[in-house]
Write an enzyme that holds these catalytic residues in place. Structure first.
Site, mmCIF file in Angstrom:
data_model
loop_
_atom_site.group_PDB
_atom_site.id
_atom_site.type_symbol
_atom_site.label_atom_id
_atom_site.label_comp_id
_atom_site.label_asym_id
_atom_site.label_seq_id
_atom_site.Cartn_x
_atom_site.Cartn_y
_atom_site.Cartn_z
ATOM 1 N N ARG A 131 0.802 -1.240 0.000
ATOM 2 C CA ARG A 131 0.000 0.000 0.000
ATOM 3 C C ARG A 131 0.832 1.288 0.000
ATOM 4 N NH1 ARG A 131 -3.306 -3.143 3.475
ATOM 5 N NH2 ARG A 131 -4.944 -4.088 2.187
ATOM 6 N N LYS A 191 3.314 12.023 -10.776
ATOM 7 C CA LYS A 191 2.525 11.166 -11.673
ATOM 8 C C LYS A 191 3.350 9.917 -11.955
ATOM 9 C CE LYS A 191 -0.428 14.314 -14.261
ATOM 10 N NZ LYS A 191 -0.708 14.892 -15.595
ATOM 11 N N GLU A 245 9.864 19.585 -23.784
ATOM 12 C CA GLU A 245 9.140 19.882 -22.537
ATOM 13 C C GLU A 245 9.608 21.220 -21.952
ATOM 14 O OE1 GLU A 245 6.544 18.142 -21.636
ATOM 15 O OE2 GLU A 245 6.861 15.994 -21.978
ATOM 16 N N LYS A 260 7.201 23.922 -12.769
ATOM 17 C CA LYS A 260 6.405 22.718 -12.511
ATOM 18 C C LYS A 260 6.040 22.626 -11.027
ATOM 19 C CE LYS A 260 5.332 18.057 -13.426
ATOM 20 N NZ LYS A 260 5.498 16.851 -14.205
ATOM 21 N N GLU A 299 -4.505 17.454 -10.472
ATOM 22 C CA GLU A 299 -4.986 17.900 -11.782
ATOM 23 C C GLU A 299 -6.496 18.063 -11.858
ATOM 24 O OE1 GLU A 299 -2.612 16.456 -15.140
ATOM 25 O OE2 GLU A 299 -4.480 16.282 -16.250
ATOM 26 N N ARG A 345 -3.168 22.308 -13.264
ATOM 27 C CA ARG A 345 -2.100 21.364 -13.636
ATOM 28 C C ARG A 345 -2.263 20.833 -15.059
ATOM 29 N NH1 ARG A 345 0.899 16.514 -10.289
ATOM 30 N NH2 ARG A 345 2.168 15.872 -12.050
ATOM 31 N N ASN A 392 -0.097 19.669 -19.880
ATOM 32 C CA ASN A 392 -0.301 18.695 -20.959
ATOM 33 C C ASN A 392 -0.423 19.345 -22.333
ATOM 34 O OD1 ASN A 392 -0.308 16.422 -19.255
ATOM 35 N ND2 ASN A 392 -2.377 16.937 -18.598
ATOM 36 N N HIS A 423 0.000 17.252 -25.428
ATOM 37 C CA HIS A 423 0.039 15.847 -25.021
ATOM 38 C C HIS A 423 -1.151 15.034 -25.528
ATOM 39 C CE1 HIS A 423 3.321 17.234 -22.585
ATOM 40 N NE2 HIS A 423 3.498 16.064 -21.998
ATOM 41 N N HIS A 451 0.024 11.990 -27.300
ATOM 42 C CA HIS A 451 -0.228 10.624 -26.818
ATOM 43 C C HIS A 451 -0.885 9.790 -27.929
ATOM 44 C CE1 HIS A 451 -0.123 11.624 -22.233
ATOM 45 N NE2 HIS A 451 1.064 11.550 -22.767
ATOM 46 N N HIS A 477 8.589 10.377 -26.684
ATOM 47 C CA HIS A 477 7.554 11.184 -26.042
ATOM 48 C C HIS A 477 7.732 12.677 -26.384
ATOM 49 C CE1 HIS A 477 4.633 12.460 -23.060
ATOM 50 N NE2 HIS A 477 5.529 13.283 -22.560
HETATM 51 P P1 NAD Z 1 13.392 7.179 -21.395
HETATM 52 O O1 NAD Z 1 13.219 6.936 -19.974
HETATM 53 O O2 NAD Z 1 12.999 6.108 -22.353
HETATM 54 O O3 NAD Z 1 14.910 7.577 -21.668
HETATM 55 C C1 NAD Z 1 15.334 7.847 -22.982
HETATM 56 C C2 NAD Z 1 16.553 6.993 -23.367
HETATM 57 O O4 NAD Z 1 17.715 7.526 -22.758
HETATM 58 C C3 NAD Z 1 16.472 5.551 -22.920
HETATM 59 O O5 NAD Z 1 17.046 4.727 -23.897
HETATM 60 C C4 NAD Z 1 17.327 5.553 -21.653
HETATM 61 O O6 NAD Z 1 17.836 4.291 -21.334
HETATM 62 C C5 NAD Z 1 18.415 6.509 -22.045
HETATM 63 N N1 NAD Z 1 19.099 7.184 -20.964
HETATM 64 C C6 NAD Z 1 18.586 7.625 -19.799
HETATM 65 N N2 NAD Z 1 19.494 8.343 -19.146
HETATM 66 C C7 NAD Z 1 20.607 8.344 -19.883
HETATM 67 C C8 NAD Z 1 21.897 8.934 -19.733
HETATM 68 N N3 NAD Z 1 22.191 9.734 -18.708
HETATM 69 N N4 NAD Z 1 22.829 8.689 -20.693
HETATM 70 C C9 NAD Z 1 22.529 7.924 -21.770
HETATM 71 N N5 NAD Z 1 21.336 7.369 -21.989
HETATM 72 C C10 NAD Z 1 20.386 7.588 -21.049
HETATM 73 O O7 NAD Z 1 12.600 8.493 -21.872
HETATM 74 P P2 NAD Z 1 12.395 9.920 -21.212
HETATM 75 O O8 NAD Z 1 12.333 10.855 -22.343
HETATM 76 O O9 NAD Z 1 13.332 10.178 -20.107
HETATM 77 O O10 NAD Z 1 10.949 9.794 -20.555
HETATM 78 C C11 NAD Z 1 9.825 9.560 -21.349
HETATM 79 C C12 NAD Z 1 8.751 8.921 -20.489
HETATM 80 O O11 NAD Z 1 8.391 9.824 -19.439
HETATM 81 C C13 NAD Z 1 7.477 8.605 -21.242
HETATM 82 O O12 NAD Z 1 7.036 7.333 -20.875
HETATM 83 C C14 NAD Z 1 6.500 9.659 -20.771
HETATM 84 O O13 NAD Z 1 5.175 9.224 -20.812
HETATM 85 C C15 NAD Z 1 6.972 9.873 -19.358
HETATM 86 N N6 NAD Z 1 6.614 11.173 -18.795
HETATM 87 C C16 NAD Z 1 6.059 11.188 -17.559
HETATM 88 C C17 NAD Z 1 5.751 12.379 -16.958
HETATM 89 C C18 NAD Z 1 5.239 12.396 -15.550
HETATM 90 O O14 NAD Z 1 4.805 13.455 -15.096
HETATM 91 N N7 NAD Z 1 5.304 11.299 -14.834
HETATM 92 C C19 NAD Z 1 5.981 13.601 -17.624
HETATM 93 C C20 NAD Z 1 6.544 13.554 -18.905
HETATM 94 C C21 NAD Z 1 6.870 12.327 -19.473
HETATM 95 N N1 GLY Z 2 3.617 16.071 -17.362
HETATM 96 C C1 GLY Z 2 2.361 16.537 -16.939
HETATM 97 C C2 GLY Z 2 2.182 16.584 -15.454
HETATM 98 O O1 GLY Z 2 3.050 16.207 -14.707
HETATM 99 O O2 GLY Z 2 1.155 16.977 -14.981
#
Ligand code: NAD
Ligand code: GLY
Length: 362
Positions: A123, A145, A187, A229, A239, A243, A247, A250, A254, A267
């Site tokens: 939990r 998130k 972003e 942020k 949200e 908030r 997006n 997005h 998406h 992304h």
């Molecule tokens: P990712 O986590 O896939 O990383 C991108 C690539 O870079 C991967 O191949 C990873 O292994 C590599 N990598 C990571 N750090 C590295 C480093 N220091 N050196 C070399 N390679 C490295 O992608 P991302 O762009 O970081 O994140 C995208 C994801 O985040 C999506 O799933 C998206 O939906 C999510 N997201 C979530 C939120 C949220 O609020 N939770 C907000 C925006 C995006």
């Molecule tokens: N990336 C959108 C949020 O965190 O609300």
């Protein structure tokens, strides 16, 4: 300590710090001060672990914190409920209790999966975000998130669950590919568009230095993005209002990610094309001037980001996928649109004919 900046996400008794600086990994106190029990599970992936895992394990060893590891396959297509269950299994197999901490070391994919696993194990146990991509440092690691994808929709399974702290070590960006750096800049540009026109001007002026990975410029971009942020999340954690402006692009983005197959469009790339579509739809309503769309397209292009949606998506594809967007209510899609540079609104009050034109023309 060598931390250069500390911000706070103000959420009452769940407030937490974001540390931003160079060479923060491996600083024993920084991590161990936020671990309340004596054990942890580090979650990373096959790309990031060989680069940075040692620094974390050394820090935990020095603080006498027992640790186990989960190394996930790399990629958006592994952002699944199965990956979450792998983490839960490791926690169970190694008898981790409710005082254990999950440490997410990687980009947004690792952070979202690990955070969600932490939110459901017994939990909810503590977790720490150590984001290593620009995108995760400016966005996904902050705000709580967490979640995974379903074949029918991005991030459809998840929870709001805040970390104990976020440790942004800007030195990790030196190993990032240019394509991933660009995806993170999408972003960063988003924050300028939705909230801070002066920041947008600054990004325009320094786009070249940012693209070259110059640390002092990236650090400032990260600091400003996290500040914006944190300010928005503090006002509306779950949200129900403001908030949602985070997006921008997005809903379109998406749909692109889902239709094109998770991981084929990054992304940040999908969000870039989506922000052009949002600017286009805003312009068609007469809410922004042509110049705002032009500057948006020019800046995204300068950062090597796509400014056109994929050619093989029909209006029907978009409408199907967007109707299950998390902002949709009773099937009515809401969009984040622009009222000016630096000002966004969330609205279902748009002209469907103009939406169709945007989907066809962009
Ligand atoms: P990712 O986590 O896939 O990383 C991108 C690539 O870079 C991967 O191949 C990873 O292994 C590599 N990598 C990571 N750090 C590295 C480093 N220091 N050196 C070399 N390679 C490295 O992608 P991302 O762009 O970081 O994140 C995208 C994801 O985040 C999506 O799933 C998206 O939906 C999510 N997201 C979530 C939120 C949220 O609020 N939770 C907000 C925006 C995006
Ligand atoms: N990336 C959108 C949020 O965190 O609300």
């Amino acid at each position: 300590m060598m931390i250069s900046h500390t911000l706070t996400v103000e959420l009452g008794d769940r407030s937490y710090p974001i540390y931003i600086g160079e060479d923060l990994l491996g600083q024993t106190d920084l991590i161990s001060n936020h671990i309340h029990g004596s054990s942890a599970v580090i979650v990373s992936n096959t790309t990031v672990a060989p680069l940075y895992l040692d620094k974390i394990t050394n820090a935990l060893d020095q603080a006498n914190i027992r640790h186990d590891l989960v190394i996930l396959d790399d990629g958006e297509k592994f952002k699944t409920i199965d990956s979450v269950l792998t983490i839960v299994e490791t926690l169970l197999n190694h008898r981790h209790d409710r005082k254990s901490t999950v440490i997410a070391l990687g980009g947004g994919v690792v952070g979202d999966i690990a955070g969600f696993a932490a939110s459901i194990y017994q939990r909810g146990i503590h977790f720490i975000q150590i984001p290593t991509t620009l995108l995760s440092q400016v966005d996904s690691s902050v705000g709580g998130k967490t979640g995974v994808n379903h074949p029918l929709g991005k991030n459809m399974i998840g929870a709001f669950y805040q970390p104990q702290c976020v440790i942004v070590d800007t030195s990790t960006l030196t190993t990032l590919t240019t394509r991933e750096l660009s995806a993170g800049l999408a972003e960063v540009i988003k924050y300028g568009l939705i909230y801070d026109a002066t920041f947008f001007d600054w990004i325009e002026q320094h786009a070249e230095a940012l693209m070259k990975g110059k640390n002092e410029f990236l650090a400032l971009a990260i600091l400003t993005s996290c500040r914006i942020k944190a300010e928005i999340v503090a006002q509306d954690e779950r949200e129900s209002g403001i908030r949602a402006i985070l997006n921008l692009g997005h809903t379109f983005g998406h749909a692109i990610e889902t239709k094109m197959g998770y991981g084929n469009w990054l992304h940040g790339e999908a969000v870039a094309a989506g922000m052009v579509m949002a600017a286009d739809l805003s312009l068609r309503h007469g809410w922004i001037k042509q110049e705002v769309k032009k500057r948006t397209v020019a800046l995204l292009g300068k950062c090597s980001l796509p400014v056109m949606a994929p050619r093989n998506m029909s209006t029907g594809d978009y409408m199907d996928i967007m109707s299950i967007d998390k902002k949709a209510v009773n099937g009515t899609i809401k969009f984040v649109l622009l009222k000016a540079l630096g000002e966004a609104i969330v609205t279902s009050n748009y002209n469907p004919e103009l939406l169709k034109l945007t989907l066809i023309k962009c």
